[in-house]
Every structure is written in structure tokens, then in C-alpha cells.
Design a protein around this motif. Structure first.
Motif, PDB file in Angstrom:
ATOM      1  N   VAL A 179      29.838 -15.384  51.605  1.00  0.00           N
ATOM      2  CA  VAL A 179      29.958 -14.054  51.341  1.00  0.00           C
ATOM      3  C   VAL A 179      30.361 -13.651  50.184  1.00  0.00           C
ATOM      4  O   VAL A 179      31.478 -14.077  49.876  1.00  0.00           O
ATOM      5  N   HIS A 180      29.679 -12.881  49.222  1.00  0.00           N
ATOM      6  CA  HIS A 180      30.257 -12.610  47.909  1.00  0.00           C
ATOM      7  C   HIS A 180      30.201 -11.114  47.643  1.00  0.00           C
ATOM      8  O   HIS A 180      29.207 -10.564  48.212  1.00  0.00           O
ATOM      9  N   TYR A 181      31.254 -10.969  47.049  1.00  0.00           N
ATOM     10  CA  TYR A 181      31.236  -9.298  46.840  1.00  0.00           C
ATOM     11  C   TYR A 181      31.438  -9.135  45.250  1.00  0.00           C
ATOM     12  O   TYR A 181      30.566  -9.554  44.549  1.00  0.00           O
ATOM     13  N   ASN A 182      32.453  -8.337  44.749  1.00  0.00           N
ATOM     14  CA  ASN A 182      32.274  -7.659  43.344  1.00  0.00           C
ATOM     15  C   ASN A 182      33.664  -8.162  42.745  1.00  0.00           C
ATOM     16  O   ASN A 182      34.142  -7.439  41.708  1.00  0.00           O
ATOM     17  N   HIS A 183      34.413  -9.073  43.045  1.00  0.00           N
ATOM     18  CA  HIS A 183      35.594  -9.561  42.479  1.00  0.00           C
ATOM     19  C   HIS A 183      35.251 -11.227  42.239  1.00  0.00           C
ATOM     20  O   HIS A 183      34.714 -11.869  43.150  1.00  0.00           O
ATOM     21  N   TYR A 184      35.966 -11.655  41.011  1.00  0.00           N
ATOM     22  CA  TYR A 184      36.058 -13.377  41.029  1.00  0.00           C
ATOM     23  C   TYR A 184      36.870 -13.714  42.095  1.00  0.00           C
ATOM     24  O   TYR A 184      38.146 -13.518  42.287  1.00  0.00           O
ATOM     25  N   GLU A 185      36.112 -14.923  42.723  1.00  0.00           N
ATOM     26  CA  GLU A 185      37.039 -15.535  43.739  1.00  0.00           C
ATOM     27  C   GLU A 185      37.348 -16.929  43.201  1.00  0.00           C
ATOM     28  O   GLU A 185      38.488 -17.624  43.789  1.00  0.00           O
ATOM     29  N   ARG A 186      36.833 -17.466  42.325  1.00  0.00           N
ATOM     30  CA  ARG A 186      36.988 -19.035  41.657  1.00  0.00           C
ATOM     31  C   ARG A 186      37.378 -18.681  40.419  1.00  0.00           C
ATOM     32  O   ARG A 186      38.116 -19.722  40.028  1.00  0.00           O
ATOM     33  N   LEU A 187      37.051 -17.886  39.688  1.00  0.00           N
ATOM     34  CA  LEU A 187      37.393 -17.617  38.092  1.00  0.00           C
ATOM     35  C   LEU A 187      38.468 -16.640  37.772  1.00  0.00           C
ATOM     36  O   LEU A 187      38.738 -16.501  36.928  1.00  0.00           O
ATOM     37  N   ASN A 188      39.107 -16.198  38.915  1.00  0.00           N
ATOM     38  CA  ASN A 188      40.159 -15.102  38.977  1.00  0.00           C
ATOM     39  C   ASN A 188      41.599 -15.681  38.028  1.00  0.00           C
ATOM     40  O   ASN A 188      42.247 -14.863  37.557  1.00  0.00           O
ATOM     41  N   HIS A 189      41.638 -16.770  38.036  1.00  0.00           N
ATOM     42  CA  HIS A 189      42.726 -17.554  37.194  1.00  0.00           C
ATOM     43  C   HIS A 189      42.585 -17.419  35.721  1.00  0.00           C
ATOM     44  O   HIS A 189      43.493 -17.724  35.071  1.00  0.00           O
ATOM     45  N   LYS A 195      41.352  -3.486  37.265  1.00  0.00           N
ATOM     46  CA  LYS A 195      42.492  -3.307  38.288  1.00  0.00           C
ATOM     47  C   LYS A 195      41.779  -2.557  39.550  1.00  0.00           C
ATOM     48  O   LYS A 195      42.293  -3.058  40.611  1.00  0.00           O
ATOM     49  N   ALA A 196      40.951  -1.722  39.194  1.00  0.00           N
ATOM     50  CA  ALA A 196      40.542  -0.825  40.469  1.00  0.00           C
ATOM     51  C   ALA A 196      39.480  -1.365  41.085  1.00  0.00           C
ATOM     52  O   ALA A 196      38.138  -0.966  40.785  1.00  0.00           O
ATOM     53  N   LEU A 197      39.589  -2.370  41.779  1.00  0.00           N
ATOM     54  CA  LEU A 197      38.578  -3.077  42.525  1.00  0.00           C
ATOM     55  C   LEU A 197      38.703  -2.993  43.887  1.00  0.00           C
ATOM     56  O   LEU A 197      38.329  -3.934  44.953  1.00  0.00           O
ATOM     57  N   ASP A 198      39.175  -1.639  44.434  1.00  0.00           N
ATOM     58  CA  ASP A 198      39.431  -1.472  45.700  1.00  0.00           C
ATOM     59  C   ASP A 198      38.467  -1.712  46.693  1.00  0.00           C
ATOM     60  O   ASP A 198      38.429  -2.235  48.012  1.00  0.00           O
TER      61      ASP A 198
END
Length: 401
Positions: free
Chosen positions: A295-305, A311-314
Motif C-alpha cells: 500500500v502506498h500513500y504520499n510520502h517517501y518510504e524508501r527514499l526518505n533518507h 513538512k506538512a504531510l499529515d
């Protein structure tokens, strides 16, 4: 096949010709979209008249004309056919980059829904235990698009470019489109059997003189196989971020998820994280694969580093948390239960116009079944409305030869 709210337009010709036809057919929808969202868009229309805004768009246009001149012709055709000013059509096609730069120039400037509240949710399922191979996706965006989105079935003939040195691709696809934007950044299936649905990702920067997200997303509808897809992503320097979810109808061993973003450290290079969704019988790589579903949303899960995000990805993180609470996905019914969820009133997974975030809605939910070759669209919450309002037979577009 079609509904009053989501019509199907069949168009053909060169890249410019088919897009000109599309502009004529959707003229009123484009004007309605702009009028409905004018308080938001007018700030961007004004910004691109400034020296900085003109320079930003000039760089995007020159890069597009250099790498994919046929997709620039599609933008021109859409403007000419609709008789909407080209500058406004360009804003609609370079929307993510334009609004991010506008905000970054002055942090006091605030645009509604600039950081993920309009972003989509996607479920990829590849399971042997339930015999499920499907992509399901909530298409979320501004409420101004609720009555103006449409399906296009396009049959595009190649043209000569660069003094007859290059041919544009011959393309055929069906895709869901936003009024005023060329196809590509929602969901679609092409003649080669490539299925894709896109999620917005939101770096806290834009790289000038590269390709806007919309152009690279449009190019996806031409790919023939996984190797070609990988090469396209490596050779198309992006200005902003996005996520690809999909697979190939001919190739049923795995589905695909890519996180893409611009690499500031390397000239004209992208960060690319590729994840395969493998079933229980497939060869599994712990470092890069997902087992059975993703399941994928709207933030980086693997490239977040490596990519600095807004900032506002609530909204995205709240939907991600709720998805974890709902548990493992075994079937399409489980996916629909997740995509139809509105337990969190502030940040529901399925959004309605009467929710707290009144400018962001779920335009539709799509289910693409790789086994039955059907594309089904739900115009209302699929959890409450079990029957799709649109069913498209992908055999009409997909060549199995």
C-alpha cells in the motif's frame, strides 16, 4: 460503459492533432475547472507572469522540447483546441512544480492542499493464496476536478521531429485525465499492457531546467516492457517527485512500485527506488521486494533518507497509520475496505466534498484486474457501492501478441 460524470472520449491523429481534438471536446470542462479553482489558480497565473515565474517555465519548456517535443505539442494542441491561453494550460500541466516554487519563494504564502492532502492511495495485490493480481487506487485531487475528469482512449500516430532525425512513438492507451492536463498522471493502460497509477510525492525543493512530473508521467504511457520503463526513468531528469504503481498484463510474476525524485547531487540524475511485489512462489529479495501486497500513500518510504520532504504531510501519514490498523490485505474486498475508509474525519482515506478538507475529494476509485483484463471505476465510495459504474474491457486496448 460511460457515465454522465466521467465521459469517454475517443481521439486519434498525431500528438498535436489528437490533443487538439481533446481540447475541443473538453473546452467547457477546462474552463469550469479553472473557474471552480480560480481563487487558488489565480495566484499561480499571476506568479508565472513575474520574471522568476517566466524563467522557471521557460526552463521546463525548453527541456521538454529537447527531450520529448511531441508532448510539448500535446500541450499546445490542448491549448489551441480549447482556446484557453497557453500560459494557463502550462500551469495546469506544471502544477506541482509551480505551486511548490511559489510557496518556497515566500514561506508566508500559503496555498491550500499544497502538501499531500490531495494525494492518492494505491493498493497492489499479488497473492497465490487468494488468486488475486490487482491494482486498486483512489484518485484524489481538488474538488474542482470532480465534475470535469474524463477517460480518453487515444490512438496516436508517429510524427517526424528534429529535422526528420527522430520519430515520436506510436501510442495507444486508455487513461483517466484531469481537464486541462495531458494524460499520464492519474491511471491508465497502454497497448503493450503496461498498467500504471500515480501517487504524488512532495520534496521540499524543485530543480530547474529538468522535466516536470507531468511530462515523465505522460511518457509512461508509451513503455513496452520493464527494461524500457527502467531506462525511461533513468534518462528522464525530473524536477519533482512522484510514485509509480503498476505492472504488465503479459508478465504476471510481480507488480511494481517506484519512488522517484530529483537528485541534487548529480546533474540530471534521479533517485529511483524500485520495489517488486512478489507472491509466495516468487524469488524474494528482502532488500527490495514486498511480499503479497503493498500500500502506498504520499510520502517517501524508501527514499526518505535522501530526499528532503515537505513538512506538512499529515494526511499521508494519517492514512498510512490507518492502513496499518486495518491489517494485511488478502483480497480486493480488503483493499476496498481500506480505500473506502473514512474513520479519521480530518484525514479520511476516502474523501468526500462534505468532509473537513472541503477542497480535496476522491474523484473515483479504480480496480484493474490483471487476471480478467478489466478496468472498473467506482464513482462513489466502493465500500458502500459494490457495483462499479464503469467497466472497461482491456482487451479493447491491449494487444496480447
Amino acid at each position: 460503459m460511460t457515465s454522465n460524470r466521467i465521459p469517454l472520449h475517443r481521439v486519434q491523429g498525431t500528438h498535436y492533432e489528437y490533443s487538439y481534438q481533446l481540447g475541443q471536446l473538453t473546452r467547457e470542462s477546462i474552463r469550469q475547472r479553472i473557474a471552480n479553482d480560480f481563487a487558488y489558480l489565480s495566484k499561480l497565473f499571476h506568479f508565472i507572469q513575474t520574471e522568476y515565474g517566466q524563467k522557471l517555465h521557460r526552463g521546463f519548456i525548453e527541456t521538454t522540447r529537447s527531450i520529448y517535443p511531441w508532448y510539448w505539442d500535446e500541450i499546445r494542441g490542448l491549448a489551441d483546441g480549447s482556446q484557453v491561453p497557453l500560459e494557463q494550460i502550462v500551469v495546469l500541466n506544471f502544477l506541482n512544480e509551480t505551486r511548490t516554487v511559489y510557496r518556497l519563494l515566500d514561506e508566508k504564502k500559503k496555498l491550500e492542499n499544497e502538501t499531500g492532502e490531495q494525494g492518492c492511495t494505491t493498493v497492489l495485490i499479488n497473492r497465490k493464496d487468494t488468486e488475486t493480481l490487482s491494482l486498486l487506487h483512489n484518485e484524489d485531487h481538488s474538488s474542482a476536478l470532480y465534475m470535469t475528469g474524463y477517460l480518453v482512449e487515444a490512438d496516436i500516430q508517429p510524427s517526424k521531429y528534429d529535422n526528420d532525425q527522430r520519430d515520436s512513438p506510436k501510442e495507444k492507451f486508455v487513461a483517466y485525465c484531469y481537464a486541462g492536463s495531458i494524460p499520464g498522471n492519474a491511471f491508465g493502460v497502454n497497448v503493450h499492457g503496461f498498467v500504471c497509477a500515480l501517487n504524488g510525492l512532495y520534496p521540499d525543493f524543485v530543480v530547474a531546467d529538468r522535466l516536470p512530473r507531468q511530462i515523465v508521467n505522460r511518457a509512461l504511457l508509451s513503455v513496452k516492457n520493464e527494461d524500457e520503463l527502467d531506462k525511461l526513468l533513468q534518462s528522464s531528469p525530473v524536477a519533482y517527485g512522484f510514485c509509480i504503481n503498476g505492472g504488465f498484463l503479459r508478465q504476471k510474476t510481480h507488480l511494481l512500485n517506484y519512488e522517484i525524485g530529483p537528485n541534487l547531487n548529480e546533474n540530471n540524475q534521479n533517485y529511483i527506488s524500485k520495489c517488486r511485489i512478489i507472491n509466495s512462489e516468487g524469488k524474494f529479495n528482502d532488500d527490495s521486494d514486498a511480499r503479497n501486497y503493498l500500500v502506498h500513500y504520499n510520502h517517501y518510504e524508501r527514499l526518505n533518507h535522501v530526499i528532503r520532504q515537505q513538512k506538512a504531510l499529515d494526511s499521508s501519514y494519517s492514512r498510512w497509520k490507518r492502513g496499518k490498523e486495518l491489517g494485511e490485505i488478502f483480497t480486493t474486498a480488503d483493499a476496498i475496505r481500506l480505500l473506502g475508509d473514512h474513520e479519521n474525519e480530518q484525514f479520511p482515506i476516502f474523501r468526500t466534498s462534505n468532509g473537513s478538507d472541503v477542497n480535496s475529494v476522491t474523484l473515483c476509485t479504480v480496480h484493474i484486474n490483471f487476471l480478467t483484463l478489466q478496468l472498473e471505476i467506482y464513482q462513489q465510495n466502493p465500500k458502500d457501492n459494490k457495483q462499479p459504474s464503469i467497466t472497461y474491457n482491456l482487451r479493447d486496448i491491449f494487444s496480447s501478441e
